[in-house]
Design a protein around this motif. Sequence first.
Motif, PDB file in Angstrom:
ATOM      1  N   GLU A  61       0.831  -1.207   0.000  1.00 54.33           N
ATOM      2  CA  GLU A  61       0.000   0.000   0.000  1.00 54.33           C
ATOM      3  C   GLU A  61       0.863   1.252   0.000  1.00 54.33           C
ATOM      4  N   ARG A 109       0.732   4.255  -2.698  1.00 53.08           N
ATOM      5  CA  ARG A 109       0.434   5.638  -2.300  1.00 53.08           C
ATOM      6  C   ARG A 109       1.591   6.587  -2.599  1.00 53.08           C
ATOM      7  N   THR A 110       2.787   6.043  -2.780  1.00 54.20           N
ATOM      8  CA  THR A 110       3.942   6.883  -3.111  1.00 54.20           C
ATOM      9  C   THR A 110       4.103   7.022  -4.611  1.00 54.20           C
ATOM     10  N   GLY A 111       3.253   6.366  -5.393  1.00 55.53           N
ATOM     11  CA  GLY A 111       3.228   6.659  -6.816  1.00 55.53           C
ATOM     12  C   GLY A 111       3.725   5.596  -7.755  1.00 55.53           C
ATOM     13  N   LEU A 128      -0.896   6.628   5.428  1.00 57.09           N
ATOM     14  CA  LEU A 128      -1.095   6.391   4.004  1.00 57.09           C
ATOM     15  C   LEU A 128      -1.681   7.590   3.252  1.00 57.09           C
ATOM     16  N   PRO A 129      -2.750   8.240   3.747  1.00 52.65           N
ATOM     17  CA  PRO A 129      -3.250   9.401   2.999  1.00 52.65           C
ATOM     18  C   PRO A 129      -2.250  10.543   2.945  1.00 52.65           C
ATOM     19  N   TRP A 130      -1.421  10.655   3.972  1.00 50.45           N
ATOM     20  CA  TRP A 130      -0.411  11.704   3.984  1.00 50.45           C
ATOM     21  C   TRP A 130       0.732  11.393   3.033  1.00 50.45           C
ATOM     22  N   ARG A 140       0.375  10.106   0.109  1.00 49.78           N
ATOM     23  CA  ARG A 140      -0.112  10.603  -1.185  1.00 49.78           C
ATOM     24  C   ARG A 140      -0.033  12.123  -1.251  1.00 49.78           C
ATOM     25  N   ARG A 141      -0.455  12.789  -0.195  1.00 54.10           N
ATOM     26  CA  ARG A 141      -0.432  14.265  -0.173  1.00 54.10           C
ATOM     27  C   ARG A 141       0.993  14.783  -0.303  1.00 54.10           C
ATOM     28  N   ALA A 168       3.725  13.270  -1.317  1.00 53.96           N
ATOM     29  CA  ALA A 168       4.397  12.874  -2.552  1.00 53.96           C
ATOM     30  C   ALA A 168       4.044  13.760  -3.711  1.00 53.96           C
ATOM     31  N   ASN A 169       3.080  14.641  -3.493  1.00 53.28           N
ATOM     32  CA  ASN A 169       2.686  15.635  -4.496  1.00 53.28           C
ATOM     33  C   ASN A 169       2.807  17.021  -3.875  1.00 53.28           C
ATOM     34  N   PRO A 209      -5.227  15.692   2.027  1.00 55.80           N
ATOM     35  CA  PRO A 209      -5.742  14.359   1.703  1.00 55.80           C
ATOM     36  C   PRO A 209      -7.246  14.284   1.872  1.00 55.80           C
TER      37      PRO A 209
END
Length: 500
Positions: free
Chosen positions: A268, A272-274, A486-488, A490-491, A493-494, A500
């Motif tokens: 996961e 989430r890191t792309g 996990l949601p962080w 994604r946030r 990494a962008n 998020p």
Amino acid sequence: MTELPAELWRAEQVREFDRIAIEEEGIPGFRLMSWAGRATWAAAAARWPRARRVAVICGGGNNGGDGYVVARLAQEAGLEVTLFHVGDPTRLTGDAFTAAQAARKAGLEPRPYEGDDLGEFDLLVDALLGTGLNGEVHGSARAAIEAMNKAGRPVVAVDIPSGLHADTGAVLGVAVGSSVTVTFIGLKVGLFTGEGPDRAGEVVFHDLEVPARVHAMARPAATRLSADRELPERLPPRARTLHKGGAGHVLVIGGDTGLLGAVRMAGEAAARTGAGLVSLATRHTHAPLIAAACPFLMAHGVERGEDLAELVERADVVAVGPGLGQELWGRALLEVVMTAGRPLVVDADALNLLAEAPRQRADWVLTPHPGEAARLLDTEVGVIQSDRTAAAAGIQERYQGVCVLKGAGTVVQGAAEEPPAIAVDGNPGMAVGGMGDLLTGIIAALMAQGLSPEAAARTGVALHAAAGDAAAGEGGERGLVPTDLLPWLRRLANPEGGAP
């Protein structure tokens, strides 16, 4: 005060900068001492403006001299100051002697510290022992440190908390737990690794106006690794035409019987890191459970080493170790991976198996915690923790590639000729099982997206720590679990994205 620089130095290097500033740049030593005292008092006054009774505990060297300056300035500000000395004040020399004389002229007569209760003061200033300390603290100095820690009052440390090794962050018997450390000329490595982050508290830096060209004469002993510097540089916006193949394919191998969670969390985190594609190789009984819970992970049941070859062939990067175990199943899978020629991230039981049969590769990242690091170097955890940068360098030398020594002040050691990077983000809430599995997936995803092993390790550590801090900021440190990050991921990494 100045912003914390990226460069970290050993005590001997900072002493040489001090010498050059005095002897070659023509800055009087007492002026440097006076500026250090002023910087310390300014930091203290700004943070505790209501303090009225201050105790300053001075030692016999230049650190004590800085303390005498602080005491005089506190008195000039109208505070009630008690000045303690440890050791023989008649043996003070040079600038420290000058500072002590100025304090006496101002009416501050130092008295020996003889077990006084320091809890009656509003604020304590630790000017006892400086960066030259190498042996264990004994006698009256130890008693004074223990009294400062027992007092339950805020402590401002001058340059470094007394008892903390400036190069390693090791506690030399006992060390002051300061609220703020005001450090000068160059940031010391020991403030940011080992016990340093816990003992130093907030770190404030003042360069004492030593010219930058002085620092340019030497190579830093290490660098500070922080998300605000690392992430924007390494994680630019994606091309509008990017497809999933261009974002890389990560294969995570692990999850022996009863260890499903580790391999799933690593997968996961990679997603989430792309990473464009994430496959998992795990036990047959685990594969449908993962597919049902996380349909974006391609879970494959693998029971024999020979069944793994095709999956490895399709992957760009392989992460091996989360929940792998050390039984025949894990050993067989690891052996296939080791001979497949794919870049690797190696963690957990894969590291323990590697310690049994060491080998070298240039294209892997090893991510041990202190216990695994001890096994990799055939030593004790205490030895690892006593000098974490040396331990990371030792692992990199023995196994090559990149070493990520996890823990407070995570150390990233790449090529031997490059200084290590030390993480300055992260929090105690991350001291929970499964956080390392996330880091494994993060680093693998970044490698799959084209970062070199060292760049992926640096960026991955920074991203992981920043996500931990963001998650803790939402709900606190205690009770933090890996999936909260996990949601962080994604946030963060962008860097150009939103919440998020």
